[in-house]
Every structure is written in structure tokens, then in C-alpha cells.
Design a protein around this motif. Structure first.
Motif, PDB file in Angstrom:
ATOM      1  N   CYS A  93       0.830  -1.211   0.000  1.00 12.74           N
ATOM      2  CA  CYS A  93       0.000   0.000   0.000  1.00 12.74           C
ATOM      3  C   CYS A  93       0.865   1.263   0.000  1.00 12.74           C
ATOM      4  O   CYS A  93       0.562   2.232  -0.706  1.00 12.74           O
ATOM      5  N   TYR A  94       1.941   1.254   0.756  1.00 13.11           N
ATOM      6  CA  TYR A  94       2.831   2.411   0.790  1.00 13.11           C
ATOM      7  C   TYR A  94       3.526   2.610  -0.558  1.00 13.11           C
ATOM      8  O   TYR A  94       3.706   3.751  -1.020  1.00 13.11           O
ATOM      9  N   SER A  95       3.906   1.524  -1.200  1.00 14.74           N
ATOM     10  CA  SER A  95       4.545   1.635  -2.511  1.00 14.74           C
ATOM     11  C   SER A  95       3.584   2.227  -3.534  1.00 14.74           C
ATOM     12  O   SER A  95       3.970   3.051  -4.367  1.00 14.74           O
ATOM     13  N   LEU A  96       2.316   1.838  -3.460  1.00 13.76           N
ATOM     14  CA  LEU A  96       1.314   2.379  -4.383  1.00 13.76           C
ATOM     15  C   LEU A  96       1.113   3.878  -4.165  1.00 13.76           C
ATOM     16  O   LEU A  96       0.949   4.633  -5.120  1.00 13.76           O
ATOM     17  N   THR A  97       1.124   4.304  -2.905  1.00 13.06           N
ATOM     18  CA  THR A  97       0.964   5.735  -2.637  1.00 13.06           C
ATOM     19  C   THR A  97       2.169   6.540  -3.127  1.00 13.06           C
ATOM     20  O   THR A  97       2.030   7.668  -3.592  1.00 13.06           O
ATOM     21  N   ASN A 100       2.000   6.833  -6.849  1.00 14.37           N
ATOM     22  CA  ASN A 100       0.915   7.734  -7.227  1.00 14.37           C
ATOM     23  C   ASN A 100       1.263   9.175  -6.825  1.00 14.37           C
ATOM     24  O   ASN A 100       0.520   9.849  -6.120  1.00 14.37           O
ATOM     25  N   ASN A 101       2.445   9.619  -7.271  1.00  9.97           N
ATOM     26  CA  ASN A 101       2.908  10.995  -7.034  1.00  9.97           C
ATOM     27  C   ASN A 101       2.999  11.323  -5.545  1.00  9.97           C
ATOM     28  O   ASN A 101       2.632  12.417  -5.107  1.00  9.97           O
ATOM     29  N   CYS A 102       3.498  10.354  -4.757  1.00 13.35           N
ATOM     30  CA  CYS A 102       3.661  10.541  -3.303  1.00 13.35           C
ATOM     31  C   CYS A 102       2.353  11.021  -2.668  1.00 13.35           C
ATOM     32  O   CYS A 102       2.298  12.043  -1.967  1.00 13.35           O
ATOM     33  N   GLU A 103       1.318  10.263  -2.910  1.00 16.76           N
ATOM     34  CA  GLU A 103      -0.013  10.643  -2.421  1.00 16.76           C
ATOM     35  C   GLU A 103      -0.074  10.553  -0.895  1.00 16.76           C
ATOM     36  O   GLU A 103       0.386   9.594  -0.294  1.00 16.76           O
ATOM     37  N   SER A 104      -0.639  11.573  -0.291  1.00 12.59           N
ATOM     38  CA  SER A 104      -0.897  11.579   1.145  1.00 12.59           C
ATOM     39  C   SER A 104      -2.113  12.437   1.410  1.00 12.59           C
ATOM     40  O   SER A 104      -2.522  13.245   0.565  1.00 12.59           O
ATOM     41  N   THR A 204      -7.098   7.228  -3.206  1.00  9.12           N
ATOM     42  CA  THR A 204      -7.002   5.840  -3.641  1.00  9.12           C
ATOM     43  C   THR A 204      -7.254   4.902  -2.462  1.00  9.12           C
ATOM     44  O   THR A 204      -7.169   5.285  -1.294  1.00  9.12           O
ATOM     45  N   LEU A 205      -7.556   3.647  -2.799  1.00  9.43           N
ATOM     46  CA  LEU A 205      -7.806   2.649  -1.757  1.00  9.43           C
ATOM     47  C   LEU A 205      -6.545   2.384  -0.937  1.00  9.43           C
ATOM     48  O   LEU A 205      -6.620   2.135   0.269  1.00  9.43           O
ATOM     49  N   ALA A 206      -5.378   2.455  -1.585  1.00  9.92           N
ATOM     50  CA  ALA A 206      -4.119   2.237  -0.865  1.00  9.92           C
ATOM     51  C   ALA A 206      -3.909   3.302   0.199  1.00  9.92           C
ATOM     52  O   ALA A 206      -3.423   3.010   1.299  1.00  9.92           O
ATOM     53  N   LEU A 207      -4.285   4.545  -0.112  1.00 13.43           N
ATOM     54  CA  LEU A 207      -4.134   5.622   0.871  1.00 13.43           C
ATOM     55  C   LEU A 207      -5.054   5.403   2.070  1.00 13.43           C
ATOM     56  O   LEU A 207      -4.690   5.712   3.207  1.00 13.43           O
ATOM     57  N   HIS A 208      -6.247   4.862   1.837  1.00 13.68           N
ATOM     58  CA  HIS A 208      -7.151   4.561   2.940  1.00 13.68           C
ATOM     59  C   HIS A 208      -6.485   3.610   3.935  1.00 13.68           C
ATOM     60  O   HIS A 208      -6.553   3.813   5.152  1.00 13.68           O
ATOM     61  N   PHE A 209      -5.843   2.564   3.413  1.00 13.50           N
ATOM     62  CA  PHE A 209      -5.234   1.564   4.286  1.00 13.50           C
ATOM     63  C   PHE A 209      -3.999   2.101   4.985  1.00 13.50           C
ATOM     64  O   PHE A 209      -3.805   1.863   6.193  1.00 13.50           O
ATOM     65  N   THR A 210      -3.146   2.814   4.267  1.00 14.41           N
ATOM     66  CA  THR A 210      -1.941   3.334   4.904  1.00 14.41           C
ATOM     67  C   THR A 210      -2.279   4.361   5.982  1.00 14.41           C
ATOM     68  O   THR A 210      -1.649   4.388   7.045  1.00 14.41           O
ATOM     69  N   PHE A 211      -3.261   5.200   5.715  1.00 14.56           N
ATOM     70  CA  PHE A 211      -3.663   6.223   6.688  1.00 14.56           C
ATOM     71  C   PHE A 211      -4.255   5.576   7.935  1.00 14.56           C
ATOM     72  O   PHE A 211      -3.967   5.999   9.066  1.00 14.56           O
ATOM     73  N   LEU A 212      -5.065   4.531   7.749  1.00 16.44           N
ATOM     74  CA  LEU A 212      -5.720   3.884   8.889  1.00 16.44           C
ATOM     75  C   LEU A 212      -4.761   2.985   9.657  1.00 16.44           C
ATOM     76  O   LEU A 212      -4.721   3.014  10.891  1.00 16.44           O
ATOM     77  N   ILE A 213      -3.965   2.191   8.929  1.00 17.28           N
ATOM     78  CA  ILE A 213      -3.106   1.208   9.592  1.00 17.28           C
ATOM     79  C   ILE A 213      -2.016   1.893  10.408  1.00 17.28           C
ATOM     80  O   ILE A 213      -1.699   1.460  11.523  1.00 17.28           O
ATOM     81  N   GLN A 214      -1.443   2.971   9.862  1.00 14.83           N
ATOM     82  CA  GLN A 214      -0.373   3.645  10.596  1.00 14.83           C
ATOM     83  C   GLN A 214      -0.860   4.122  11.953  1.00 14.83           C
ATOM     84  O   GLN A 214      -0.204   3.901  12.972  1.00 14.83           O
ATOM     85  N   HIS A 215      -2.009   4.772  11.999  1.00 18.56           N
ATOM     86  CA  HIS A 215      -2.542   5.259  13.274  1.00 18.56           C
ATOM     87  C   HIS A 215      -2.961   4.107  14.183  1.00 18.56           C
ATOM     88  O   HIS A 215      -2.778   4.165  15.402  1.00 18.56           O
ATOM     89  N   THR A 216      -3.535   3.053  13.595  1.00 20.43           N
ATOM     90  CA  THR A 216      -4.000   1.914  14.399  1.00 20.43           C
ATOM     91  C   THR A 216      -2.844   1.204  15.082  1.00 20.43           C
ATOM     92  O   THR A 216      -2.917   0.856  16.267  1.00 20.43           O
TER      93      THR A 216
END
Length: 470
Positions: A93-97, A100-104, A204-216
Motif C-alpha cells: 500500500c505504501y509503494s502504491l501511494t 501515485n505521485n507521493c499521495e498523502s 485511492t484505496l491504498a491511501l485509505h489503508f496506509t492512513f488507517l493502519i499507521q494510526h492503528t
């Protein structure tokens, strides 16, 4: 109360029996309260380790033996594979972000040269941080098990001085901190993505997971550390109360006139005095020394297990707080003209809430550690107070040994030995935060485009002038 009252076996006639009324609601009520009551160490930690097991942070869970009624940690192959699977999924997921132009999430709110650097720093540090937390939680699992075994040993020894642990309170504390931290994380995540979708922004869906998993992952690590510091704090409180009770007995000067039957009825709110009154003071001090030694060993083992996790969490939190504070200050001071779909209120609210989320993580870590350290510092004052009151040479010698032990064995939590985890960390973070904010704000003021937009118009104008000249 941190400790349940130990039942006196010498006076069974004084035991009070409670008659529970009959009714259809009683079985349901008992089943409900069963989830909030515990009688064993592993039983009170079962919700915590079930959460870590599901998220791949531990390779064991708390199993229950129906024959003996004992709960013990049980390792499984799925626990190891689950942790590796979580790391792999998170890396993808992080690689996809990044591709995708360093999406955050922050890049949707604000885009400039400094924010691009901040996003890259957050993405890289987030990936490294989560990976480090997973590896340092899975690989040294033996230290976590050893720490739990030491807690179990000291709990058995605490019963010899008339103390019985109130495990139900530990269970409710773990429920409370898990519920609170997950609630804050859930509210922040839902609020963030609702603002993005309301402004026609589709991450993107990858950003959803990276944003949620990091905080979790950070939330779970903070919860586990807070529960372990709470276990250390409870047992230090117990030892201090035993010693204070001994001092109270010497002050009263009336124990000789109290017969054995009356002694069994003298109880404090936290433990039974029956076994303490009938024991020799030198024996009580010796047992207290042994318990204190086990507490220090358990705290040292826990610190070895959590040390790199604490360093990672505090580093990530500091980095995010610095850039979030910069974004908010730059907007409120009017130094940035943002071309964004979001209003100033939504912009400031997002970055302020993200700062608060990581501030809560730092405060939870520091306060849990600081409470345990403060309780351990009180033991020395109580021991020296007893030393001044005693007239027995044997007891004074034991107290001197206890004092020497307190000098050499101290409870201390550090982040990989780089800095101590106590309230002095607030001052350190505040000073560093102020310094970096001043540097970033000065950099923005001296920038040719003052940080407006994405930083490219100035380069385009320069190229146009050069072309016309040629």
C-alpha cells in the motif's frame, strides 16, 4: 482499590455471605459482568492480547483450559504469518501511494515545496516506523512473555504478605484505554475522509489503508505500553502500602494490647492486615525487598521490549506535529495563499486534530511511565522513615539493605537509551518544536514565491525571461 481484601482463614465465623436474589435477569447480569471481571493475570490481559494477535503484533493469544480453568499464552504459526502478512500488505500500500505521485492526505489540503518535503518525510518515516514497530513487537516476544512471568511470580509472593491483586481493575483499565484510543482514531479517520469526499476528492484505496493502519498500529502499541506501566505502578503502590502499614503499627504503640481475634479484623481498604500483623517486621521487609526486586526486573524487561517502539512512535509524532503546526501557523498568519478546494476552517481543523492525535499518544506514553517512576521514588522515603522509627538492630539492618537496593535498582524507561521517558520530555519536545517552526517560517518568508502554490511558477517565469533574452 488496587488490591482486593484478602480473606482471613483464621476467623471463618466473621465471613459475611451475600444472598443473591433470584430472577430471570440474574443469569444475564452475571454473563455481562463476567466480561468485566478477572481472577488471573492472563485473564485480565486477554482483550489486549487478542487485539495485538489479530493485528499481527504478537504471535500468541490467551488460551483457556476448560478443565483447569487456567488461562495461559499460546503461540501459533498463524501469529508469525499474520505479522508478516500485515507488513507485506502495508509495504504494498505504501509503494502504491509513492508511485501515485507521493499521495498523502495532507497533500490534498496543501501543496508547496515544503509540504512536498513534509509529505515525503511522513511517508518514509511512516513506512519505516510501522515496520520497526511490527518487527520489534514480533521478534522479541520472549521478553514480553518473561515480563508476564515475573508479574505472575510477584503476585504469588504478594499473597504471602496478605495482598491479593484486583485483576478486575486491570481488565477494566485495558478496556477503557483500548476503547478511548480506538474511538479517537476512528473519529479522526472518518472525519478526515468525510471532508475529502465532501469536497469531491477521491483518495485511492491504498491511501485509505496506509492512513488507517499507521494510526492503528501506533494506538495499539501505546495501549500495550500503558497497560504494562499500569501493572508496574499497581505493584509499587502495594509495596508502599505494606511499608506504610508497618510504620503505622509502630506509631500506634498499641499492638501488644490487641489480641489475635481483633488483629484479624483490622483491615485497610486495599489489603488484609492479618498476615502482616502476625509476621515479624524483619520478615515483612525481606519479602518486600524481594517483591521490589521482581518489580524492577519486570520493568527493565518491559523497557527492553518497548524501547525501540517508543523511539519510533515519539519520532513519528514529533515529525508530524512539527509540520502540522507549521501548516496551521502559516495559514493563520496569512503567509500562504492556498489554492485549495478546502476552506480555512477545514484546513486548520484537519491539521490541528492530527496534532492532537499524536499529542495524546505522547502524553499517554509519558504519563504512564512518569506515574510508575514517581511511585518507585516514594518507596525510598518510606524505607528511611521506618529506619528512623525502628529500635531493632535486625530490622534496621534489613532496612539498610533495602535502602542500598533502592539506590542500585531504579525504575526507568528510555527510548533506546537516547532520552528518558518522563515529564522532562515535554520540555525537550517544546524547545525543539519551537526551533524548527522558526526555521520553517523563516524559510517560507525568504522563499522567492513565499511558499505560494507548488513552487513552480517562479521557475517558469525565469525560463520565459531567458528565452526572450536569447
Amino acid at each position: 482499590m488496587d488490591i482486593e481484601r484478602a480473606k482471613s482463614q483464621a476467623d471463618p465465623e466473621h465471613t459475611v455471605e451475600i444472598d443473591v436474589g433470584s430472577g430471570l435477569c440474574q443469569p444475564l447480569r452475571r454473563k455481562f459482568w463476567r466480561f468485566f471481571s478477572a481472577k488471573q493475570l492472563y485473564e485480565c490481559l486477554r482483550p489486549l492480547f487478542h487485539v495485538t494477535y489479530v493485528h499481527g503484533l504478537t504471535c500468541f493469544y490467551i488460551s483457556y483450559d476448560s478443565k483447569t480453568g487456567i488461562r495461559t499464552p499460546k503461540k501459533t504459526v498463524f501469529g508469525f504469518l499474520n505479522g508478516i502478512l500485515h507488513i507485506t500488505f502495508y509495504a504494498v500500500c505504501y509503494s502504491l501511494t509513492i508511485f501515485n505521485n507521493c499521495e498523502s492526505v495532507a497533500s490534498y489540503f496543501f501543496r508547496s515545496r515544503i509540504t512536498y518535503f513534509g509529505d515525503m518525510m511522513q511517508i518514509v518515516s511512516g513506512f519505516i516506523g510501522v515496520t520497526v514497530i511490527y518487527l520489534t513487537a514480533i521478534i522479541p516476544n520472549h521478553r514480553l512473555e518473561r515480563c508476564l512471568q515475573k508479574f505472575h511470580t510477584m503476585d504469588v509472593q504478594l499473597q504471602t504478605v496478605g495482598i491479593k491483586i484486583m485483576y478486575s481493575k486491570v481488565l477494566r483499565y485495558s478496556y477503557m484505554i483500548l476503547f478511548f484510543m480506538f474511538l479517537v482514531n476512528l473519529c479522526f479517520t472518518l472525519g478526515t475522509f468525510s471532508v475529502l469526499y465532501s469536497s469531491a476528492v477521491t483518495p485511492t484505496l491504498a491511501l485509505h489503508f496506509t492512513f488507517l493502519i499507521q494510526h492503528t498500529v501506533i494506538v495499539i502499541a501505546v495501549c500495550v505500553f500503558s497497560c504494562f506501566t499500569y501493572l508496574v505502578e499497581m505493584r509499587l503502590v502495594m509495596v508502599n502500602k505494606v511499608l506504610k502499614n508497618l510504620a503505622h503499627q509502630w506509631d500506634s504503640r498499641s499492638l501488644k494490647a490487641v489480641n489475635q481475634k481483633q488483629r484479624s479484623l483490622q483491615c485497610l481498604d486495599s489489603f488484609s492486615m492479618y498476615t502482616i500483623v502476625t509476621k515479624d517486621p524483619a520478615e515483612i521487609i525481606q519479602e518486600s525487598m524481594e517483591i521490589h526486586h521482581l518489580i524492577c526486573e519486570a520493568a527493565a524487561t518491559a523497557n527492553k521490549y518497548f524501547t525501540y517502539q517508543l523511539l519510533t512512535i515519539i519520532s513519528i509524532a514529533f515529525l508530524i506535529i512539527v509540520f502540522d503546526a507549521y501548516y496551521v501557523l502559516e495559514t493563520l498568519l496569512g503567509k500562504s495563499k492556498r489554492e485549495s478546494k478546502f476552506k480555512t476552517v477545514e484546513f486548520v481543523t484537519f491539521f490541528s486534530c492530527q496534532m492532537i492525535l499524536y499529542l495524546i499518544a505522547i502524553i499517554s506514553i509519558v504519563e504512564g511511565s512518569n506515574r510508575a517512576i514517581k511511585k518507585s521514588e516514594k518507596t525510598g522515603g518510606i524505607v528511611h522513615s521506618l529506619m528512623n522509627k525502628t529500635k531493632s538492630a535486625e530490622v534496621k539492618e534489613k532496612l539498610q539493605q533495602f535502602s542500598m537496593q533502592l539506590m542500585h535498582l531504579k525504575i526507568n524507561f528510555t527510548a533506546a537509551g537516547l532520552f528518558n521517558i518522563d515529564r522532562t520530555l515535554y520540555f525537550t519536545i517544546s524547545g525543539a518544536l519551537t526551533t524548527y517552526l522558526i526555521i520553517l517560517l523563516q524559510f517560507t518568508s525568504n522563499s522567492p514565491n513565499n511558499g505560494y502554490g507548488n513552487g513552480y511558477p517562479c521557475c517558469e517565469n525565469y525560463n520565459n525571461i531567458t528565452n526572450h533574452t536569447l
